[in-house]
Design a protein around this motif. Structure first.
Motif, PDB file in Angstrom:
ATOM      1  N   CYS A  99      40.205  20.394  49.346  1.00  0.00           N
ATOM      2  CA  CYS A  99      39.149  21.399  49.552  1.00  0.00           C
ATOM      3  C   CYS A  99      38.577  21.295  50.972  1.00  0.00           C
ATOM      4  CB  CYS A  99      37.985  21.177  48.585  1.00  0.00           C
ATOM      5  SG  CYS A  99      38.462  20.919  46.887  1.00  0.00           S
ATOM      6  N   GLY A 100      37.936  22.383  51.421  1.00  0.00           N
ATOM      7  CA  GLY A 100      37.290  22.398  52.744  1.00  0.00           C
ATOM      8  C   GLY A 100      38.290  22.755  53.831  1.00  0.00           C
ATOM      9  N   GLY A 101      37.936  22.429  55.095  1.00  0.00           N
ATOM     10  CA  GLY A 101      38.795  22.784  56.232  1.00  0.00           C
ATOM     11  C   GLY A 101      40.031  21.897  56.309  1.00  0.00           C
ATOM     12  N   GLY A 165      33.736  27.224  49.001  1.00  0.00           N
ATOM     13  CA  GLY A 165      33.060  27.928  47.907  1.00  0.00           C
ATOM     14  C   GLY A 165      33.806  27.764  46.589  1.00  0.00           C
ATOM     15  N   GLY A 166      33.309  28.463  45.554  1.00  0.00           N
ATOM     16  CA  GLY A 166      34.023  28.527  44.273  1.00  0.00           C
ATOM     17  C   GLY A 166      34.001  27.263  43.448  1.00  0.00           C
ATOM     18  N   HIS A 167      32.923  26.460  43.603  1.00  0.00           N
ATOM     19  CA  HIS A 167      32.843  25.259  42.760  1.00  0.00           C
ATOM     20  C   HIS A 167      32.027  25.570  41.513  1.00  0.00           C
ATOM     21  CE1 HIS A 167      31.492  21.399  41.249  1.00  0.00           C
ATOM     22  NE2 HIS A 167      32.498  20.855  41.889  1.00  0.00           N
ATOM     23  N   GLY A 188      38.631  15.804  50.337  1.00  0.00           N
ATOM     24  CA  GLY A 188      37.805  16.782  51.051  1.00  0.00           C
ATOM     25  C   GLY A 188      36.617  16.139  51.726  1.00  0.00           C
ATOM     26  N   GLY A 189      35.847  16.967  52.417  1.00  0.00           N
ATOM     27  CA  GLY A 189      34.722  16.498  53.215  1.00  0.00           C
ATOM     28  C   GLY A 189      33.452  16.270  52.411  1.00  0.00           C
ATOM     29  N   ASP A 190      32.314  16.318  53.111  1.00  0.00           N
ATOM     30  CA  ASP A 190      31.047  16.011  52.443  1.00  0.00           C
ATOM     31  C   ASP A 190      30.759  16.972  51.291  1.00  0.00           C
ATOM     32  OD1 ASP A 190      30.816  18.032  54.332  1.00  0.00           O
ATOM     33  OD2 ASP A 190      28.738  17.574  54.823  1.00  0.00           O
ATOM     34  N   GLY A 191      31.025  18.267  51.513  1.00  0.00           N
ATOM     35  CA  GLY A 191      30.809  19.259  50.453  1.00  0.00           C
ATOM     36  C   GLY A 191      31.695  18.954  49.259  1.00  0.00           C
ATOM     37  N   THR A 192      32.944  18.650  49.518  1.00  0.00           N
ATOM     38  CA  THR A 192      33.909  18.342  48.448  1.00  0.00           C
ATOM     39  C   THR A 192      33.468  17.112  47.661  1.00  0.00           C
ATOM     40  OG1 THR A 192      35.658  19.205  49.853  1.00  0.00           O
ATOM     41  CG2 THR A 192      36.344  17.842  48.006  1.00  0.00           C
ATOM     42  N   GLN A 193      32.977  16.098  48.366  1.00  0.00           N
ATOM     43  CA  GLN A 193      32.574  14.863  47.671  1.00  0.00           C
ATOM     44  C   GLN A 193      31.317  15.115  46.822  1.00  0.00           C
ATOM     45  OE1 GLN A 193      34.762  12.209  47.838  1.00  0.00           O
ATOM     46  NE2 GLN A 193      35.970  13.492  49.207  1.00  0.00           N
ATOM     47  N   LYS A 194      30.449  16.030  47.290  1.00  0.00           N
ATOM     48  CA  LYS A 194      29.298  16.412  46.436  1.00  0.00           C
ATOM     49  C   LYS A 194      29.831  17.069  45.170  1.00  0.00           C
ATOM     50  CE  LYS A 194      26.108  17.209  50.211  1.00  0.00           C
ATOM     51  NZ  LYS A 194      25.778  18.204  51.229  1.00  0.00           N
ATOM     52  N   GLY A 195      30.821  17.947  45.347  1.00  0.00           N
ATOM     53  CA  GLY A 195      31.449  18.603  44.200  1.00  0.00           C
ATOM     54  C   GLY A 195      32.093  17.582  43.271  1.00  0.00           C
ATOM     55  N   ALA A 196      32.756  16.562  43.844  1.00  0.00           N
ATOM     56  CA  ALA A 196      33.419  15.530  43.035  1.00  0.00           C
ATOM     57  C   ALA A 196      32.381  14.750  42.235  1.00  0.00           C
ATOM     58  CB  ALA A 196      34.195  14.583  43.942  1.00  0.00           C
ATOM     59  N   PRO A 216      37.830  10.786  51.268  1.00  0.00           N
ATOM     60  CA  PRO A 216      37.030  11.529  52.227  1.00  0.00           C
ATOM     61  C   PRO A 216      37.861  12.086  53.378  1.00  0.00           C
ATOM     62  CG  PRO A 216      36.626   9.178  52.443  1.00  0.00           C
ATOM     63  CD  PRO A 216      37.590   9.340  51.320  1.00  0.00           C
ATOM     64  N   LYS A 217      37.627  13.349  53.679  1.00  0.00           N
ATOM     65  CA  LYS A 217      38.374  14.028  54.742  1.00  0.00           C
ATOM     66  C   LYS A 217      37.413  14.780  55.630  1.00  0.00           C
ATOM     67  CE  LYS A 217      38.348  17.875  54.753  1.00  0.00           C
ATOM     68  NZ  LYS A 217      38.017  19.113  55.443  1.00  0.00           N
ATOM     69  N   THR A 218      37.474  14.596  56.902  1.00  0.00           N
ATOM     70  CA  THR A 218      36.786  15.494  57.823  1.00  0.00           C
ATOM     71  C   THR A 218      37.294  15.240  59.223  1.00  0.00           C
ATOM     72  OG1 THR A 218      34.743  16.025  58.953  1.00  0.00           O
ATOM     73  CG2 THR A 218      34.818  13.876  57.918  1.00  0.00           C
ATOM     74  N   GLY A 264      33.437  20.274  65.954  1.00  0.00           N
ATOM     75  CA  GLY A 264      32.292  19.388  65.779  1.00  0.00           C
ATOM     76  C   GLY A 264      31.079  20.241  65.477  1.00  0.00           C
ATOM     77  N   ARG A 265      30.913  20.542  64.188  1.00  0.00           N
ATOM     78  CA  ARG A 265      29.857  21.465  63.788  1.00  0.00           C
ATOM     79  C   ARG A 265      28.473  20.828  63.980  1.00  0.00           C
ATOM     80  NH1 ARG A 265      30.764  25.413  59.439  1.00  0.00           N
ATOM     81  NH2 ARG A 265      32.333  24.076  58.508  1.00  0.00           N
ATOM     82  N   TYR A 266      28.309  19.619  63.419  1.00  0.00           N
ATOM     83  CA  TYR A 266      27.011  18.949  63.505  1.00  0.00           C
ATOM     84  C   TYR A 266      27.071  17.648  64.294  1.00  0.00           C
ATOM     85  CZ  TYR A 266      26.253  22.108  59.579  1.00  0.00           C
ATOM     86  OH  TYR A 266      26.193  23.211  58.782  1.00  0.00           O
ATOM     87  N   ALA A 338      31.289  30.493  52.626  1.00  0.00           N
ATOM     88  CA  ALA A 338      31.246  30.482  51.152  1.00  0.00           C
ATOM     89  C   ALA A 338      30.708  29.176  50.587  1.00  0.00           C
ATOM     90  CB  ALA A 338      32.649  30.739  50.615  1.00  0.00           C
ATOM     91  N   SER A 339      30.805  28.082  51.350  1.00  0.00           N
ATOM     92  CA  SER A 339      30.294  26.795  50.869  1.00  0.00           C
ATOM     93  C   SER A 339      28.845  26.551  51.296  1.00  0.00           C
ATOM     94  CB  SER A 339      31.153  25.648  51.425  1.00  0.00           C
ATOM     95  OG  SER A 339      32.451  25.689  50.923  1.00  0.00           O
ATOM     96  N   GLY A 340      28.263  27.496  52.049  1.00  0.00           N
ATOM     97  CA  GLY A 340      26.886  27.324  52.499  1.00  0.00           C
ATOM     98  C   GLY A 340      26.774  26.654  53.853  1.00  0.00           C
TER      99      GLY A 340
HETATM  100  N1  LIG Z   1      26.496  20.591  46.783  1.00  0.00           N
HETATM  101  C1  LIG Z   1      27.689  20.931  46.275  1.00  0.00           C
HETATM  102  N2  LIG Z   1      27.925  20.859  44.944  1.00  0.00           N
HETATM  103  C2  LIG Z   1      29.127  21.181  44.427  1.00  0.00           C
HETATM  104  N3  LIG Z   1      30.160  21.628  45.166  1.00  0.00           N
HETATM  105  C3  LIG Z   1      30.000  21.736  46.482  1.00  0.00           C
HETATM  106  C4  LIG Z   1      28.762  21.398  47.126  1.00  0.00           C
HETATM  107  N4  LIG Z   1      28.894  21.617  48.460  1.00  0.00           N
HETATM  108  C5  LIG Z   1      30.165  22.076  48.640  1.00  0.00           C
HETATM  109  N5  LIG Z   1      30.826  22.142  47.472  1.00  0.00           N
HETATM  110  C6  LIG Z   1      32.194  22.603  47.263  1.00  0.00           C
HETATM  111  O1  LIG Z   1      33.097  21.748  47.974  1.00  0.00           O
HETATM  112  C7  LIG Z   1      34.153  22.506  48.527  1.00  0.00           C
HETATM  113  C8  LIG Z   1      34.317  22.193  49.991  1.00  0.00           C
HETATM  114  O2  LIG Z   1      33.062  22.279  50.677  1.00  0.00           O
HETATM  115  P1  LIG Z   1      32.975  22.662  52.238  1.00  0.00           P
HETATM  116  O3  LIG Z   1      33.582  23.994  52.437  1.00  0.00           O
HETATM  117  O4  LIG Z   1      31.576  22.454  52.655  1.00  0.00           O
HETATM  118  O5  LIG Z   1      33.965  21.650  52.946  1.00  0.00           O
HETATM  119  P2  LIG Z   1      33.897  20.087  53.118  1.00  0.00           P
HETATM  120  O6  LIG Z   1      34.434  19.417  51.906  1.00  0.00           O
HETATM  121  O7  LIG Z   1      32.526  19.682  53.534  1.00  0.00           O
HETATM  122  O8  LIG Z   1      34.961  19.882  54.274  1.00  0.00           O
HETATM  123  P3  LIG Z   1      34.765  20.147  55.845  1.00  0.00           P
HETATM  124  O9  LIG Z   1      33.365  20.616  56.070  1.00  0.00           O
HETATM  125  O10 LIG Z   1      35.065  18.830  56.474  1.00  0.00           O
HETATM  126  O11 LIG Z   1      35.790  21.154  56.187  1.00  0.00           O
HETATM  127  C9  LIG Z   1      33.851  23.982  48.271  1.00  0.00           C
HETATM  128  O12 LIG Z   1      34.690  24.422  47.223  1.00  0.00           O
HETATM  129  C10 LIG Z   1      32.391  23.977  47.866  1.00  0.00           C
HETATM  130  O13 LIG Z   1      32.101  24.978  46.901  1.00  0.00           O
END
Ligand SMILES: Nc1ncnc2c1ncn2[C@@H]1O[C@H](COP(=O)(O)OP(=O)(O)OP(=O)(O)O)[C@@H](O)[C@H]1O
Ligand SMILES: O=P(O)(O)OC[C@H]1O[C@](O)(CO)[C@@H](O)[C@@H]1O
Ligand SMILES: [Mg+2]
Length: 492
Positions: A99-101, A165-167, A188-196, A216-218, A264-266, A338-340
């Motif tokens: 998931c993610g980039g 997106g789409g979690h 996946g990255g931080d967003g993906t790990q929150k989803g996990a 973890p991936k980023t 380097g977004r942040y 889509a992921s915010g």
């Molecule tokens: N707080 C959250 N709770 C559940 N799912 C999340 C949350 N934040 C992000 N996700 C889900 O994780 C997936 C990846 O998130 P995101 O697009 O932010 O990429 P990422 O994992 O942070 O990777 P990167 O930012 O390094 O490309 C998406 O499908 C998104 O819906």
């Protein structure tokens, strides 16, 4: 979304201020699970290795620079194969999702999980979920075998596809349950790990024997606690090509300026490391660095000075740098993906235009500016040799952890040793370059650029830093550490 309940951190205390922040285990909520001997003990490649299995009590220290009187501090459980496992080989039905980039090495991690499960644990059911999280409930799946993944580490991207997106936690866990999946590998990255993490919470709530392992991936290298994220080394190496091109262009003409925009977004780790590696860069701008264009000692004045001295210059700018300035002058609207995640304005184009405007307006000198934007080229490539090896270790650590019944964890090297880290430790904070640290000082002395910091900026930056040698002991102080993590750049 699924359950809001959060698992309480498992803190185990020992002598002399020793703290282990452990990861969840299936027996925390399924206490009567049987165990089996690890099939690795009969594997011809591994059975000869002396002490191949990790001692049950092995842990990895989070901080290794200590004083005589320092408490032993925070530790994580060491990754690796255990003597006993909680799954029989033919019982395992694993799945992998990305998931993610994109990031160099995704395919290597997939390959090594598949081959590792087959070769080391005799697992023959591994499912690839296509298109990221939403693939659990809306896309096709693919059966992964050592044959089907044999060559994939030579390709960039991910053979499974990815998305933002789409979690939908409940739908994802329904899909896991319906398909009879009992090991979930989430890359996946931080967003993906929150989803996990929320997937793990929901699985635990339903009392399922399903291990959830995060890798973890980023590309940005902004994941806390771990030493470095996979693909970062490859990305920095690839960025050299863009910087070299900018340098050649700039030095071949009168008053040549090469501007290179890097990801380097942040956080500006890619820009900082690519700059330090290159030595052709005159100025590096990152999100953590407050800088202004106009005024004494500010960027435009420095560019003029460097051109007068050298006749050319190279500027590296991270995509998240100067966003406040860019937003001011472009009167932007706050857009998100889509992921915010915040969608950024193109700082490279903006900066190039501002430099051109400045020199046209002042008519002091004629400049020749070339803007190079290799953004996606540094991440859409296969991983280099060292990232390939690193990806193998990550995949193996995740697999050994899941087989041993650990769950709700992510893996990664902490001070060079692979460890199991609870999700919340890497999702709660993002790593950033500390501009009052030694690594940034090395960069300043290499580029010889001004710090662009007012004394107020320095004070603010210092306030955000943790005292360098302070070892944190109890839960309260550990919380403080999470808010102000000791940044990885300082370690060198
Ligand atoms: N707080 C959250 N709770 C559940 N799912 C999340 C949350 N934040 C992000 N996700 C889900 O994780 C997936 C990846 O998130 P995101 O697009 O932010 O990429 P990422 O994992 O942070 O990777 P990167 O930012 O390094 O490309 C998406 O499908 C998104 O819906
Ligand atoms: O265009 P995409 O796929 O959203 O990815 C861009 C973002 O992904 C990252 O590589 C990782 O978060 C950022 O540096 C970058 O802003
Ligand atoms: Mg992210």
């Amino acid at each position: 979304m699924g359950s809001e309940e959060k698992t309480t951190p498992k803190m185990i205390r020992g002598e002399a201020g020793y703290v282990l922040e452990d990861v969840p285990h299936l027996i925390d909520y399924l206490p009567d699970l049987p165990t089996y001997p690890n099939p690795l003990q009969d594997n011809p490649a591994y059975s000869v290795v002396k002490q191949y299995f990790v001692d049950i009590d092995d842990t990895v220290a989070q901080k290794i620079v200590v004083h005589k009187s320092s408490p032993r501090g925070m530790h994580f459980r060491r990754a690796g194969p255990r003597q006993r496992v909680y799954f029989e080989s033919d019982e395992v039905h694993a799945c992998i999702v990305t998931c993610g980039g994109l990031c160099p090495g995704l395919n290597t991690v997939i390959r090594e999980i598949v081959c590792g499960l087959y070769d080391m644990y005799g697992v023959h059911k591994v499912l690839g979920i296509e298109g990221g999280y939403k693939g659990f409930y809306s896309s096709n799946t693919t059966n992964l075998t050592p044959k089907s993944v044999n060559d994939i580490h030579k390709r960039g991207g991910t053979i499974l596809g990815t998305s933002r997106g789409g979690h939908d936690t409940l739908k994802i866990v329904d899909s896991i349950e319906d398909r009879g999946i009992n090991q979930v590998y989430i890359i996946g990255g931080d967003g993906t790990q929150k989803g996990a993490s929320v997937i793990f919470e929901e699985i635990q709530k339903r009392g399922l024997k399903v291990a959830v392992a995060g890798i973890p991936k980023t590309i940005d290298n902004d994941i806390a606690v771990i030493d470095q994220s996979f693909g970062f080394d490859t990305a920095v190496e690839e960025a050299q090509r863009a910087i070299n091109a900018a340098h050649v262009e700039a030095e071949s003409v009168e008053n040549g300026i090469g501007v290179v925009k890097l990801m380097g977004r942040y956080s500006g780790f890619i820009a900082m490391y690519a700059t330090l590696a290159s030595r052709d860069v005159d100025c590096c701008l990152i999100p953590e660095l407050p800088f202004r264009l106009e005024g004494k000692g500010e960027l435009l004045e420095f560019i003029e000075k460097r051109l007068k001295e050298n006749g050319h210059m190279v500027i590296v700018v991270a995509e998240g740098a100067g966003q406040v300035l860019t937003a001011e002058s472009m009167r932007s609207v706050d857009h998100q993906d889509a992921s915010g995640n915040k969608l950024l304005l193109d700082v490279g184009l903006w900066l190039s235009q501002k430099i051109k405007d400045h020199f046209t307006r002042n008519k002091k000198m004629h400049i020749n500016l070339k803007y190079i934007d290799p953004t996606y080229m540094i991440r859409a490539i296969p991983s280099n040799a060292s990232d390939n090896i690193y990806c193998t270790l990550l995949a193996h650590s995740a697999m050994h952890g899941a087989m041993a019944g650990y769950t709700g964890f992510t893996v990664g090297p902490v001070n060079g040793r692979h460890a199991y880290i609870p999700f919340h430790r890497i999702t709660g904070v993002q790593n950033k370059v500390v501009i009052t640290d030694r690594m940034w000082a090395r960069l300043l002395s290499s580029t010889n650029q001004p710090s662009f910091l007012s004394s107020r900026d320095v004070e603010d930056a210092k306030k955000e830093e943790e005292p360098p040698t302070q070892q944190l002991l109890d839960g309260e102080k550990e919380k403080q550490h999470q808010d102000n993590p000791n940044k990885k750049a300082a370690a060198a």
